[in-house]
Scaffold this motif. Structure first.
Motif, PDB file in Angstrom:
ATOM      1  N   ASP A 154      44.315  44.334  48.034  1.00  0.00           N
ATOM      2  CA  ASP A 154      44.708  44.160  49.655  1.00  0.00           C
ATOM      3  C   ASP A 154      43.731  42.874  50.089  1.00  0.00           C
ATOM      4  OD1 ASP A 154      46.610  45.639  50.048  1.00  0.00           O
ATOM      5  OD2 ASP A 154      45.539  47.456  50.579  1.00  0.00           O
ATOM      6  N   THR A 155      42.681  42.612  48.886  1.00  0.00           N
ATOM      7  CA  THR A 155      41.754  41.623  49.342  1.00  0.00           C
ATOM      8  C   THR A 155      42.245  40.281  48.938  1.00  0.00           C
ATOM      9  OG1 THR A 155      40.518  41.564  47.255  1.00  0.00           O
ATOM     10  CG2 THR A 155      39.760  43.192  48.706  1.00  0.00           C
ATOM     11  N   LEU A 156      43.165  40.272  48.412  1.00  0.00           N
ATOM     12  CA  LEU A 156      43.961  39.069  47.726  1.00  0.00           C
ATOM     13  C   LEU A 156      44.876  38.405  48.911  1.00  0.00           C
ATOM     14  CD1 LEU A 156      44.843  39.770  44.065  1.00  0.00           C
ATOM     15  CD2 LEU A 156      42.778  38.946  44.917  1.00  0.00           C
ATOM     16  N   THR A 157      44.982  37.169  48.998  1.00  0.00           N
ATOM     17  CA  THR A 157      45.962  36.391  49.805  1.00  0.00           C
ATOM     18  C   THR A 157      47.226  36.595  49.226  1.00  0.00           C
ATOM     19  OG1 THR A 157      45.594  34.112  49.015  1.00  0.00           O
ATOM     20  CG2 THR A 157      44.200  35.053  50.668  1.00  0.00           C
ATOM     21  N   PRO A 158      48.417  36.325  49.910  1.00  0.00           N
ATOM     22  CA  PRO A 158      49.727  36.092  49.194  1.00  0.00           C
ATOM     23  C   PRO A 158      49.775  35.101  48.142  1.00  0.00           C
ATOM     24  CG  PRO A 158      49.956  36.350  51.873  1.00  0.00           C
ATOM     25  CD  PRO A 158      48.508  36.187  51.335  1.00  0.00           C
ATOM     26  N   ARG A 159      49.381  33.883  48.274  1.00  0.00           N
ATOM     27  CA  ARG A 159      49.017  33.046  47.143  1.00  0.00           C
ATOM     28  C   ARG A 159      48.552  33.636  45.959  1.00  0.00           C
ATOM     29  NH1 ARG A 159      50.916  27.835  46.599  1.00  0.00           N
ATOM     30  NH2 ARG A 159      52.511  28.649  47.500  1.00  0.00           N
ATOM     31  N   GLU A 160      47.382  34.213  46.119  1.00  0.00           N
ATOM     32  CA  GLU A 160      46.381  34.708  45.122  1.00  0.00           C
ATOM     33  C   GLU A 160      47.236  35.863  44.428  1.00  0.00           C
ATOM     34  OE1 GLU A 160      42.124  33.761  47.204  1.00  0.00           O
ATOM     35  OE2 GLU A 160      43.040  35.669  47.187  1.00  0.00           O
ATOM     36  N   LEU A 161      47.980  36.689  45.150  1.00  0.00           N
ATOM     37  CA  LEU A 161      48.753  37.621  44.319  1.00  0.00           C
ATOM     38  C   LEU A 161      50.115  37.084  43.581  1.00  0.00           C
ATOM     39  CD1 LEU A 161      49.322  40.247  47.285  1.00  0.00           C
ATOM     40  CD2 LEU A 161      48.275  40.659  45.161  1.00  0.00           C
ATOM     41  N   LYS A 188      43.198  26.454  39.258  1.00  0.00           N
ATOM     42  CA  LYS A 188      42.199  26.877  38.955  1.00  0.00           C
ATOM     43  C   LYS A 188      41.381  27.725  40.075  1.00  0.00           C
ATOM     44  CE  LYS A 188      41.848  23.284  35.264  1.00  0.00           C
ATOM     45  NZ  LYS A 188      40.927  22.394  34.565  1.00  0.00           N
ATOM     46  N   THR A 189      41.280  26.958  41.004  1.00  0.00           N
ATOM     47  CA  THR A 189      40.613  27.642  42.361  1.00  0.00           C
ATOM     48  C   THR A 189      41.101  28.823  42.510  1.00  0.00           C
ATOM     49  OG1 THR A 189      39.954  25.324  43.179  1.00  0.00           O
ATOM     50  CG2 THR A 189      39.799  27.335  44.774  1.00  0.00           C
ATOM     51  N   HIS A 190      42.409  29.159  42.710  1.00  0.00           N
ATOM     52  CA  HIS A 190      43.004  30.520  42.846  1.00  0.00           C
ATOM     53  C   HIS A 190      42.758  31.395  41.719  1.00  0.00           C
ATOM     54  CE1 HIS A 190      45.339  29.461  46.541  1.00  0.00           C
ATOM     55  NE2 HIS A 190      46.047  28.479  45.825  1.00  0.00           N
ATOM     56  N   VAL A 191      42.647  30.982  40.582  1.00  0.00           N
ATOM     57  CA  VAL A 191      42.390  31.839  39.487  1.00  0.00           C
ATOM     58  C   VAL A 191      40.978  32.477  39.316  1.00  0.00           C
ATOM     59  CG1 VAL A 191      42.124  32.015  37.053  1.00  0.00           C
ATOM     60  CG2 VAL A 191      44.273  30.712  37.820  1.00  0.00           C
ATOM     61  N   GLY A 192      40.186  31.421  39.732  1.00  0.00           N
ATOM     62  CA  GLY A 192      38.747  31.913  40.076  1.00  0.00           C
ATOM     63  C   GLY A 192      38.366  32.948  41.102  1.00  0.00           C
ATOM     64  N   ARG A 193      39.085  32.763  42.117  1.00  0.00           N
ATOM     65  CA  ARG A 193      38.963  33.527  43.519  1.00  0.00           C
ATOM     66  C   ARG A 193      39.862  35.118  43.045  1.00  0.00           C
ATOM     67  NH1 ARG A 193      40.652  29.356  48.168  1.00  0.00           N
ATOM     68  NH2 ARG A 193      38.797  28.249  48.065  1.00  0.00           N
ATOM     69  N   VAL A 194      40.657  35.224  42.322  1.00  0.00           N
ATOM     70  CA  VAL A 194      41.406  36.355  41.717  1.00  0.00           C
ATOM     71  C   VAL A 194      40.397  37.058  41.031  1.00  0.00           C
ATOM     72  CG1 VAL A 194      43.343  37.285  40.519  1.00  0.00           C
ATOM     73  CG2 VAL A 194      43.853  35.667  42.229  1.00  0.00           C
ATOM     74  N   LEU A 195      39.951  36.466  39.892  1.00  0.00           N
ATOM     75  CA  LEU A 195      38.976  37.089  39.073  1.00  0.00           C
ATOM     76  C   LEU A 195      37.653  37.621  39.792  1.00  0.00           C
ATOM     77  CD1 LEU A 195      38.963  34.656  35.857  1.00  0.00           C
ATOM     78  CD2 LEU A 195      40.454  36.786  36.380  1.00  0.00           C
ATOM     79  N   SER A 196      37.122  36.660  40.903  1.00  0.00           N
ATOM     80  CA  SER A 196      36.200  37.255  41.381  1.00  0.00           C
ATOM     81  C   SER A 196      36.266  38.262  42.308  1.00  0.00           C
ATOM     82  CB  SER A 196      35.634  35.954  42.254  1.00  0.00           C
ATOM     83  OG  SER A 196      34.254  36.416  42.793  1.00  0.00           O
ATOM     84  N   LYS A 197      37.262  38.485  42.876  1.00  0.00           N
ATOM     85  CA  LYS A 197      37.666  39.353  43.904  1.00  0.00           C
ATOM     86  C   LYS A 197      37.906  40.480  43.202  1.00  0.00           C
ATOM     87  CE  LYS A 197      39.425  36.716  47.946  1.00  0.00           C
ATOM     88  NZ  LYS A 197      40.696  36.534  48.682  1.00  0.00           N
ATOM     89  N   LEU A 198      38.748  40.568  42.057  1.00  0.00           N
ATOM     90  CA  LEU A 198      38.892  41.770  41.521  1.00  0.00           C
ATOM     91  C   LEU A 198      37.870  42.266  40.426  1.00  0.00           C
ATOM     92  CD1 LEU A 198      42.902  41.075  40.887  1.00  0.00           C
ATOM     93  CD2 LEU A 198      41.872  42.459  42.774  1.00  0.00           C
ATOM     94  N   ASP A 199      36.870  41.342  40.303  1.00  0.00           N
ATOM     95  CA  ASP A 199      35.747  41.884  39.228  1.00  0.00           C
ATOM     96  C   ASP A 199      36.367  41.867  38.019  1.00  0.00           C
ATOM     97  OD1 ASP A 199      33.064  42.047  38.830  1.00  0.00           O
ATOM     98  OD2 ASP A 199      33.315  44.294  38.761  1.00  0.00           O
ATOM     99  N   LEU A 200      37.003  40.780  37.430  1.00  0.00           N
ATOM    100  CA  LEU A 200      37.826  40.949  36.344  1.00  0.00           C
ATOM    101  C   LEU A 200      36.963  39.564  35.352  1.00  0.00           C
ATOM    102  CD1 LEU A 200      41.307  40.998  37.067  1.00  0.00           C
ATOM    103  CD2 LEU A 200      39.906  42.854  36.343  1.00  0.00           C
ATOM    104  N   ARG A 201      36.930  39.974  34.146  1.00  0.00           N
ATOM    105  CA  ARG A 201      36.021  38.917  33.153  1.00  0.00           C
ATOM    106  C   ARG A 201      36.929  37.588  33.072  1.00  0.00           C
ATOM    107  NH1 ARG A 201      34.212  43.801  31.205  1.00  0.00           N
ATOM    108  NH2 ARG A 201      36.130  44.223  29.908  1.00  0.00           N
ATOM    109  N   ASP A 202      38.226  37.559  32.864  1.00  0.00           N
ATOM    110  CA  ASP A 202      38.977  36.654  32.509  1.00  0.00           C
ATOM    111  C   ASP A 202      40.427  36.927  32.461  1.00  0.00           C
ATOM    112  OD1 ASP A 202      39.691  38.330  30.335  1.00  0.00           O
ATOM    113  OD2 ASP A 202      37.995  37.479  29.112  1.00  0.00           O
ATOM    114  N   ARG A 203      41.303  36.110  32.068  1.00  0.00           N
ATOM    115  CA  ARG A 203      42.952  36.020  32.394  1.00  0.00           C
ATOM    116  C   ARG A 203      43.458  37.306  31.594  1.00  0.00           C
ATOM    117  NH1 ARG A 203      44.839  30.470  34.059  1.00  0.00           N
ATOM    118  NH2 ARG A 203      46.674  31.235  33.511  1.00  0.00           N
TER     119      ARG A 203
END
Length: 220
Positions: A154-161, A188-203
């Motif tokens: 729920d912390t992700l925006t519709p575009r980030e999802l 690249k900006t969206h990917v970085g935000r997704v990884l940061s918000k979900l605390d994920l290491r990489d794709r």
């Protein structure tokens, strides 16, 4: 980029080492014949990427990957590129869950190995050749135990999802940009935000999260 090579065959270590050391942007900081020695060497040398064989004596690559990546915040965690002689195997699935960033067959051409190291170090794309896309497809087809939707989604925006769904389908940044009709830098900006918000290491970890959270349903 600093690389550690882990394989129980000396000729493999020497061959990969010579190939990578010849690249101007790569430095081979060491090698190890088994997982236990790899963990110790990684603690000493802080590599950016560890080339990790799957099946080895003393400690296999799966357990070594767990020990390298399951560490407290602030402790150096390298990216792990698994080397395998087989396409799909339960070891590979467990390695993905343990945090491996990509997979490469040992008989891949030298140029593909060099490219894979650079891609994994950058964390910008999944490895399309050989194993990884097959792995995603097969992983997606496996039954997923019923779990509630993680609140962190729920912390992700519709575009980030939307970006996360495309990552989980194995799309590169360029492919995502084409699908969404936006600039690649925006992706690249969206990917970085997704990884940061979900605390994920990489794709690669994003792929696991998307399927195991139920965001992506096999067959859709």
């Amino acid at each position: 980029m600093r690389v550690l090579i882990v394989d129980d065959q000396a000729m493999v270590r020497e061959g990969f080492g010579a190939l990578l050391a010849a690249q101007p942007d790569l430095v081979v900081v060491g090698d190890a014949p088994d997982g236990a020695a790899a963990v110790a060497a990684a603690r000493r040398t802080d590599p950016d990427v560890v080339l990790m064989d799957v099946r080895m004596p003393v400690m296999d690559g799966l357990e070594a990957t767990r020990r390298l990546l399951d560490v407290p915040a602030g402790v150096h965690r390298p990216k792990v590129l698994m080397l395998t002689t087989f396409d799909l195997d339960d070891y590979v699935y467990e390695a993905l869950r343990a945090g491996a960033s990509g997979f490469l067959l040992k008989d891949a051409p030298g140029a593909e190995l060099v490219h894979a190291v650079r891609v994994v170090a950058a964390g910008e794309a999944l490895l399309a050749p050989s194993v990884t896309r097959l792995l995603i497809a097969d992983f997606a087809a496996r039954p997923r135990p019923g779990r509630p939707r993680p609140a962190v989604l729920d912390t992700l925006t519709p575009r980030e999802l939307e970006v996360l769904r495309l990552i989980a389908r194995g799309r590169s940044n360029a492919e995502i940009a084409g699908t969404l009709v936006v600039a690649e830098q925006t992706v690249k900006t969206h990917v970085g935000r997704v990884l940061s918000k979900l605390d994920l290491r990489d794709r690669a970890q994003a792929v696991v999260f998307a399927y195991e959270s139920g965001l992506i349903v096999p067959g859709e």
